[in-house]
Structures are given as structure tokens and as C-alpha cells.
Write an enzyme that holds these catalytic residues in place. Structure first.
Site, PDB file in Angstrom:
ATOM      1  N   LYS A  51     -20.366  -1.019  95.730  1.00  0.00           N
ATOM      2  CA  LYS A  51     -18.908  -1.008  95.934  1.00  0.00           C
ATOM      3  C   LYS A  51     -18.548  -0.066  97.083  1.00  0.00           C
ATOM      4  CE  LYS A  51     -17.849  -3.431  92.164  1.00  0.00           C
ATOM      5  NZ  LYS A  51     -16.943  -4.236  91.500  1.00  0.00           N
ATOM      6  N   LYS A  87     -18.369 -12.732  89.237  1.00  0.00           N
ATOM      7  CA  LYS A  87     -16.969 -13.133  89.413  1.00  0.00           C
ATOM      8  C   LYS A  87     -16.479 -12.867  90.822  1.00  0.00           C
ATOM      9  CE  LYS A  87     -15.891 -11.259  84.985  1.00  0.00           C
ATOM     10  NZ  LYS A  87     -15.457  -9.968  84.496  1.00  0.00           N
ATOM     11  N   LYS A 105     -27.187 -12.100  91.464  1.00  0.00           N
ATOM     12  CA  LYS A 105     -26.679 -12.497  90.149  1.00  0.00           C
ATOM     13  C   LYS A 105     -25.360 -13.269  90.292  1.00  0.00           C
ATOM     14  CE  LYS A 105     -23.584  -8.950  88.572  1.00  0.00           C
ATOM     15  NZ  LYS A 105     -22.933  -8.469  87.385  1.00  0.00           N
TER      16      LYS A 105
HETATM   17  P1  ADP Z   1     -19.141  -9.531  86.816  1.00  0.00           P
HETATM   18  O1  ADP Z   1     -20.360  -8.816  87.305  1.00  0.00           O
HETATM   19  O2  ADP Z   1     -19.249 -11.011  86.949  1.00  0.00           O
HETATM   20  O3  ADP Z   1     -17.862  -8.970  87.360  1.00  0.00           O
HETATM   21  P2  ADP Z   1     -18.708  -7.976  84.412  1.00  0.00           P
HETATM   22  O4  ADP Z   1     -19.115  -6.779  85.149  1.00  0.00           O
HETATM   23  O5  ADP Z   1     -17.303  -8.056  83.921  1.00  0.00           O
HETATM   24  O6  ADP Z   1     -19.079  -9.289  85.247  1.00  0.00           O
HETATM   25  O7  ADP Z   1     -19.689  -8.168  83.174  1.00  0.00           O
HETATM   26  C1  ADP Z   1     -19.362  -8.468  81.834  1.00  0.00           C
HETATM   27  C2  ADP Z   1     -20.639  -8.630  81.023  1.00  0.00           C
HETATM   28  O8  ADP Z   1     -21.400  -9.727  81.500  1.00  0.00           O
HETATM   29  C3  ADP Z   1     -21.601  -7.414  81.098  1.00  0.00           C
HETATM   30  O9  ADP Z   1     -22.245  -7.245  79.850  1.00  0.00           O
HETATM   31  C4  ADP Z   1     -22.593  -7.817  82.137  1.00  0.00           C
HETATM   32  O10 ADP Z   1     -23.833  -7.172  81.974  1.00  0.00           O
HETATM   33  C5  ADP Z   1     -22.716  -9.308  81.867  1.00  0.00           C
HETATM   34  N1  ADP Z   1     -23.072 -10.039  83.089  1.00  0.00           N
HETATM   35  C6  ADP Z   1     -22.391 -10.053  84.264  1.00  0.00           C
HETATM   36  N2  ADP Z   1     -22.980 -10.859  85.168  1.00  0.00           N
HETATM   37  C7  ADP Z   1     -24.062 -11.391  84.533  1.00  0.00           C
HETATM   38  C8  ADP Z   1     -25.067 -12.324  84.924  1.00  0.00           C
HETATM   39  N3  ADP Z   1     -25.063 -12.908  86.120  1.00  0.00           N
HETATM   40  N4  ADP Z   1     -26.036 -12.625  84.034  1.00  0.00           N
HETATM   41  C9  ADP Z   1     -26.054 -12.071  82.793  1.00  0.00           C
HETATM   42  N5  ADP Z   1     -25.124 -11.188  82.350  1.00  0.00           N
HETATM   43  C10 ADP Z   1     -24.131 -10.855  83.207  1.00  0.00           C
END
Ligand code: ADP
Ligand code: TRP
Length: 327
Positions: free
Chosen positions: A114, A198, A195
Site C-alpha cells: 500500500k 477486490k 491473488k
Molecule cells: P481483498 O484482499 O480482496 O481486499 P480482504 O482483505 O477483505 O480481501 O479479505 C477478506 C478475507 O478473505 C480474509 O480472510 C482474506 O485472507 C481472505 N482472502 C482475500 N483474498 C483471498 C484470496 N484471493 N484467496 C483466499 N482468501 C482470500
């Protein structure tokens, strides 16, 4: 006494199948196992680090609450709450800030990413994001935290802070452990080295995407060279990711899927996968479309869950304040 389990998700946009298979589905399975005392929350204070527009944040809080409920979280079985309604999360964060060290926070990959993205304008909340996360977990004497493996570093800091606090002030906090699923990291549809996230919507299948949207995205998903449906994370990362997704959705092993698609090409595989994804989330879409219309019900679930959670959290902060000499 059942062990305590907690996890939160930030209300920062729609959930994708990575969030679902890495986290939310596991929340529901763990809740239904009956083995834990479960707490699941909307991490709205964490979401503030992205400086959302107030209207969007409010809508995203409701949207995520509907996601929780539509996928099977049940306020009769789990405490479902909103982080910002419990002010002791912020209070414990401040106390933990005073024992957290700048160099250890500087090592956090999420912060480094970030910081690169926002450069000079990177906010302080992004820096001590893991300290707030530690407060979320430690307030409840949590033993288990189901998350995707991108959160492992943050949980490690949580454990470090618990240990450090206990060493200085006497045993107060439980050291939590992560619980991962078989798909702790779903990869991006357009770049299987990264990965699914969002922050890159075109890399995601969202769990409330319509069958048409699912079709368009999976059709566009990158594939590897060659045409065999074979699992090999290193040499065939794209098809391996799609196989993992298929396996998580269908309950079939990767081995079974390789056999099923032997001699078939990517396009046959993708067409099948499109149907499987669309069917899997059909009930979810139906439930969510009903829930999202009932704003007052969603807010009242968050309100009463937050009242329950705060009883436990308030007790813990009194104990902490006594230990450090504030009370
Ligand atoms: P993002 O990274 O998409 O913004 P968040 O940080 O809000 O998502 O993550 C919410 C939950 O989803 C957390 O427990 C995170 O570890 C899990 N998570 C996020 N991206 C992935 C992914 N690509 N594969 C598996 N788990 C994920
Ligand atoms: N940082 C987590 C994420 O990005 C969300 C979160 C905040 C969380 N506090 C938590 C997860 C406490 C588990 C426990 O997904």
C-alpha cells in the site's frame, strides 16, 4: 467451555470467490460444526484506511452483512457484529500501539504494497492496521482465527503482541492460531501469479455475479500454453487455479477432475466450470436479493450482535487497564 473463534472482513466492496473459499465458507462450516463459540464481524474501522466515501461505506456495511447472512451465518449460532460499535477495539489498539515496534510493522507486506501504491500520502491507519487487528482478536480471548493466508503476517504480529504484553504485565492474552482452508489463496483470473483481489475487479468472480457475468469472466480467464487439463502450480498456474476453484465448488478432488477432463480442451473445461459456479451461488443470490431490501433488519442484527460482543470485550479491557496501572 468451547474455544473462541473470531474473524472479520472489511466492507470495502463485493466479495469474490477468494474471500468466499479462503474465509466466508469456512466461517459457515466452523459455525455449523458446533465446536466453537463464534464471533464474526464487519471490520469497518479497518475499511476507513481506504478513505471511502461515507455513502459507499454505509452501503458496503449493509452489503457485507447480507453476504454473511445469505451464505449461512446465523445470528442464533454466532455473534455477528460491527467493529465500530464497540469502542474498546480502538482503545485496546492504542494500548497495544505503545508496545508495538515501528520496525516490525514496517515488515508487513500489505503495508509495503500500500505504501508503494500511495507513496507520500500513505495514511497512518494503514501502518498500524495490524495493531487494530490484534486488538480485535485479543479482546475476546480468541483461540482460532479463520482467514486466508494473506493474513498470516498480521496474525503473527498479534501473537507477538500478546506474548510481549503477557511478559511485561503478566498473563492476560491468549495467543491465537490461524485456521486455513484447502484453498487459502485463490489466484487472479487474469494473472495467476497474483491473488484474486477486490482492488482488481477484473481479476475476480464476485459471489453475487449473475450467470452472464460469470460466463463472460471465466471465458476471458487466462490459460496456459498447451491444452491439457493438468494440475501443475508451477508450469500451469492458470489451469491449476481454475482446477482448484472447480474442486472447491464441486467437492471433487483435483485427481478426479483431471480424469473427467482427460482428452478435453480448455474450452470444454471452462464451459463446465461456468455452469458449476453459476449453480453453486444460485441460492446465495436469491437469499441476498431478499435480505438486501430489509435494511432495518440488517442494522438490528448488527446492533444486537454488537451488544453481546461488547459485554465480553468490556470485561477484557477492564482487566487490561488494571494490569497496566490505569485502574
Ligand atoms: P481483498 O484482499 O480482496 O481486499 P480482504 O482483505 O477483505 O480481501 O479479505 C477478506 C478475507 O478473505 C480474509 O480472510 C482474506 O485472507 C481472505 N482472502 C482475500 N483474498 C483471498 C484470496 N484471493 N484467496 C483466499 N482468501 C482470500
Ligand atoms: N485484516 C483482515 C482482512 O483484510 C480483516 C480483519 C480485521 C480481521 N480484523 C480482523 C480478520 C481480525 C481476522 C481477525 O481480511
Amino acid at each position: 467451555m468451547k474455544s473462541i473463534l473470531i474473524s472479520g472482513i472489511q466492507p470495502t466492496g463485493k466479495l469474490h470467490i477468494g474471500n468466499y473459499f479462503g474465509a466466508l465458507k469456512n466461517f459457515v462450516d466452523l459455525q455449523n460444526s458446533g465446536k466453537y463459540q463464534c464471533y464474526f464481524f464487519i471490520a469497518d474501522l479497518h475499511a476507513l484506511t481506504e478513505n471511502p466515501a461515507p455513502k459507499d461505506l454505509n452501503q458496503n456495511i449493509l452489503n457485507l452483512t447480507a453476504d454473511f447472512l445469505a451464505s449461512g451465518l446465523d445470528p442464533k449460532k454466532s455473534v455477528i457484529f460491527q467493529q465500530s460499535r464497540i469502542s474498546v477495539h480502538s482503545e485496546l489498539m492504542w494500548i497495544l500501539n505503545t508496545i508495538a515496534k515501528i520496525p516490525e510493522l514496517e515488515l508487513m507486506t500489505q503495508f509495503k504494497d500500500k505504501a508503494k501504491q500511495f507513496r507520500q500520502s500513505v495514511n497512518l491507519g494503514l501502518f498500524n492496521y495490524p495493531v487494530l487487528m490484534a486488538a480485535d482478536v485479543l479482546l475476546y480471548n480468541t483461540k482460532f482465527v479463520p482467514v486466508g493466508n494473506d493474513q498470516d503476517q498480521h496474525l503473527e504480529i498479534t501473537r507477538t503482541l500478546a506474548r510481549r504484553f503477557n511478559k511485561i504485565f503478566g498473563k492476560t492474552f491468549v495467543e491465537p492460531k490461524a485456521i486455513h482452508t484447502l484453498t487459502p489463496r485463490v489466484m487472479s483470473l487474469i494473472n495467476p501469479e497474483k491473488k484474486m483481489s477486490k482492488s482488481q475487479p477484473e481479476s475476480c468472480v464476485f459471489i453475487d455475479d449473475s450467470p452472464e457475468q460469470i460466463k463472460a469472466k471465466i471465458k476471458k480467464a487466462v490459460t496456459d500454453s498447451g491444452s491439457e487439463i493438468k494440475y501443475n502450480r508451477k508450469d500451469k498456474p492458470a489451469i491449476s487455479n481454475l482446477l482448484e476453484i472447480y474442486s472447491s465448488l464441486s467437492g471433487k478432488t483435483i485427481n478426479d477432475l483431471e480424469k473427467k477432463f482427460k482428452g478435453k480442451n480448455y474450452s470444454v473445461f471452462k464451459n463446465d466450470l461456468i455452469g458449476v459456479v453459476a449453480d453453486y451461488f444460485a441460492d446465495f443470490r436469491k437469499n441476498k436479493s431478499i435480505l438486501i431490501k430489509n435494511k432495518s433488519k440488517l442494522f438490528s442484527i448488527l446492533k444486537s450482535g454488537s451488544q453481546k460482543a461488547s459485554q465480553r470485550a468490556e470485561k477484557k479491557i477492564i482487566e487490561v487497564k488494571k494490569k497496566i496501572g490505569l485502574a
